[in-house]
Design an enzyme around this catalytic site. Sequence first.
Site, short mmCIF file in Angstrom:
data_model
loop_
_atom_site.label_atom_id
_atom_site.label_comp_id
_atom_site.label_asym_id
_atom_site.label_seq_id
_atom_site.Cartn_x
_atom_site.Cartn_y
_atom_site.Cartn_z
N CYS A 94 0.84 -1.20 0.00
CA CYS A 94 0.00 0.00 0.00
C CYS A 94 0.88 1.26 0.00
O CYS A 94 1.84 1.36 0.77
CB CYS A 94 -0.90 -0.01 1.23
SG CYS A 94 -1.99 1.42 1.30
N CYS A 108 0.80 4.66 6.93
CA CYS A 108 0.19 4.52 8.26
C CYS A 108 1.15 3.74 9.16
O CYS A 108 1.46 2.57 8.86
CB CYS A 108 -1.13 3.77 8.14
SG CYS A 108 -2.17 4.43 6.81
N CYS A 117 0.63 0.07 10.30
CA CYS A 117 0.11 -0.94 9.37
C CYS A 117 1.19 -1.80 8.71
O CYS A 117 2.08 -1.29 8.02
CB CYS A 117 -0.73 -0.27 8.29
SG CYS A 117 -1.54 -1.51 7.23
N CYS A 150 -16.44 -9.06 5.93
CA CYS A 150 -15.78 -7.76 5.68
C CYS A 150 -14.54 -7.97 4.83
O CYS A 150 -13.61 -8.67 5.24
CB CYS A 150 -15.34 -7.13 7.00
SG CYS A 150 -16.67 -6.91 8.16
N CYS A 206 -19.51 -5.96 4.08
CA CYS A 206 -18.77 -4.76 4.47
C CYS A 206 -17.49 -4.74 3.65
O CYS A 206 -16.92 -5.80 3.38
CB CYS A 206 -18.43 -4.84 5.96
SG CYS A 206 -17.33 -3.54 6.53
N CYS A 243 -19.12 2.51 9.23
CA CYS A 243 -18.34 1.81 10.26
C CYS A 243 -17.04 2.57 10.42
O CYS A 243 -16.21 2.59 9.50
CB CYS A 243 -18.07 0.37 9.81
SG CYS A 243 -16.94 -0.52 10.92
N ARG A 251 -17.46 -2.45 18.35
CA ARG A 251 -16.72 -3.71 18.10
C ARG A 251 -15.38 -3.74 18.82
O ARG A 251 -14.55 -2.84 18.65
CB ARG A 251 -16.51 -3.94 16.60
CG ARG A 251 -15.80 -5.26 16.30
CD ARG A 251 -15.78 -5.62 14.82
NE ARG A 251 -17.11 -5.48 14.28
CZ ARG A 251 -17.43 -4.59 13.34
NH1 ARG A 251 -16.53 -3.81 12.82
NH2 ARG A 251 -18.67 -4.52 12.91
N1 SAM Z 1 -6.58 0.64 3.30
C1 SAM Z 1 -7.84 0.87 3.87
C2 SAM Z 1 -7.83 1.95 4.93
O1 SAM Z 1 -6.80 2.26 5.46
O2 SAM Z 1 -8.92 2.44 5.25
C3 SAM Z 1 -8.47 -0.38 4.44
C4 SAM Z 1 -7.63 -1.41 5.17
S1 SAM Z 1 -6.89 -0.85 6.70
C5 SAM Z 1 -5.84 -2.24 7.07
C6 SAM Z 1 -8.23 -0.89 7.86
C7 SAM Z 1 -7.96 -0.50 9.28
O3 SAM Z 1 -7.26 -1.51 9.95
C8 SAM Z 1 -7.13 0.74 9.52
O4 SAM Z 1 -7.84 1.93 9.37
C9 SAM Z 1 -6.71 0.56 10.98
O5 SAM Z 1 -7.65 1.16 11.84
C10 SAM Z 1 -6.75 -0.95 11.14
N2 SAM Z 1 -5.39 -1.49 11.38
C11 SAM Z 1 -4.42 -1.65 10.46
N3 SAM Z 1 -3.29 -2.13 11.02
C12 SAM Z 1 -3.57 -2.28 12.35
C13 SAM Z 1 -2.78 -2.71 13.45
N4 SAM Z 1 -1.53 -3.09 13.32
N5 SAM Z 1 -3.37 -2.73 14.67
C14 SAM Z 1 -4.66 -2.34 14.81
N6 SAM Z 1 -5.44 -1.91 13.80
C15 SAM Z 1 -4.90 -1.87 12.58
FE1 SF4 Z 2 -2.73 1.19 3.41
FE2 SF4 Z 2 -2.60 -0.01 5.78
FE3 SF4 Z 2 -2.88 2.61 5.67
FE4 SF4 Z 2 -4.95 1.02 4.90
S1 SF4 Z 2 -4.09 1.21 6.96
S2 SF4 Z 2 -4.18 2.84 3.84
S3 SF4 Z 2 -3.77 -0.70 4.03
S4 SF4 Z 2 -1.09 1.44 4.93
#
Ligand code: SAM
Ligand code: SF4
Length: 340
Positions: A70, A74, A77, A114, A146, A206, A278
């Site tokens: 991606c 973040c 992530c 989801c 979802c 959500c 949740r």
């Molecule tokens: N890329 C899209 C986004 O960022 O909206 C969808 C997938 S993203 C993985 C969805 C959510 O997963 C993120 O907004 C975050 O809140 C959660 N998430 C991702 N990595 C995480 C982690 N290591 N621990 C807890 N929540 C996490």
């Molecule tokens: Fe990409 Fe992860 Fe950020 Fe979603 S949370 S936008 S998958 S880097």
Amino acid sequence: MTQATPNAASRADAAPAPHTDTRPSLADVRALFDAPLLELVRRAASVHGQHHDPREVQCSQLLSIKTGGCPEDCSYCPQSAHFETPVERQKLLDVDAVLEAAQSARDGGADRFCMGAAWREVKDGAEFDRVLEMVRGVKKLGLEACVTLGMLESHQAERLADAGLDYYNHNLDTGSSHYGEIVSTRTHTDRLRTLDAVRGAGVHVCTGGILGMGEPVEARAELLWQLASLDPQPESVPINALVAVEGTPLSERPPLDWSELVRAVAIARILIPRAVVRLSAGRTQLDEATQGLCFLAGANSIFVGEELLTTPNPEPKSDAALLRKLGLEPLRRGHDAARP
Ligand code: SAM
Ligand code: SF4
Ligand code: DTB
């Protein structure tokens, strides 16, 4: 503290609440973070009983339909291309593979499926068409659908709504004042814009956040206040505890103390009474008693299944045993409503 009497007649499942003048200020929410924990839990349990059947737990199952690589940064992530993590990249799955997973999620007791994609944003084209096909297929199985696909424009939200999508997940993640510490490739305002598009298309919203990223208590208060200030309020609010993954900038964060999670769940329940709250990522770090306290404090949904998107979730057998022990029941709504 006023204790309202639980009133079955006033229960409403996941109905959006209109904005009212009685919404708390940010200072009110910040004060809840200093309130005695058990007082908050008692109050939240009372609010929960007024709006929901406290024995029911909504069970969603996740599938990563496009994994890793991606472009966003973040810092929590493992799917960001900016960090070296154990996640193996995978292109968008085929519709058949996704529907097979959805079927087994349904057989395992989930009522919502989801699908998550490691995209910054949705792009029109063959891949989005494929996701729409997945949504239609999941609905045909009698499950709620979802997706979480990153940023979205209104016309894309409309197409998802037409395909039958029930919920779009798009988290605010943390308070706006702390957002820049966590992500640099997009803004908090970008997140709100996508939520507007989702709401405008009539898809349930959500949205929630992550705790344990080193955020100050002010940022937690701000996050919950901002979620509660959405108008109408979100139907679903995931509270994630950070899963600290090797290679991410937050890999060394210490685990969240159990009381901080219980407190955040209780405050979310008090502020957003009709939402499904949740207890999301991070349950493998929680003992049964802490999860029980979270359910008492108003959590009424979990992710089930062995995996979240890329990290482990508790074993289905141990979740089933936990719910039994607590006298809770998985919600079976989707199945009965749509099965032939
Ligand atoms: N890329 C899209 C986004 O960022 O909206 C969808 C997938 S993203 C993985 C969805 C959510 O997963 C993120 O907004 C975050 O809140 C959660 N998430 C991702 N990595 C995480 C982690 N290591 N621990 C807890 N929540 C996490
Ligand atoms: Fe990409 Fe992860 Fe950020 Fe979603 S949370 S936008 S998958 S880097
Ligand atoms: C949400 O709030 N939590 C889920 C879901 N929405 C998409 C994702 C949690 C991801 C945890 C890290 C992983 O498994 O990659």
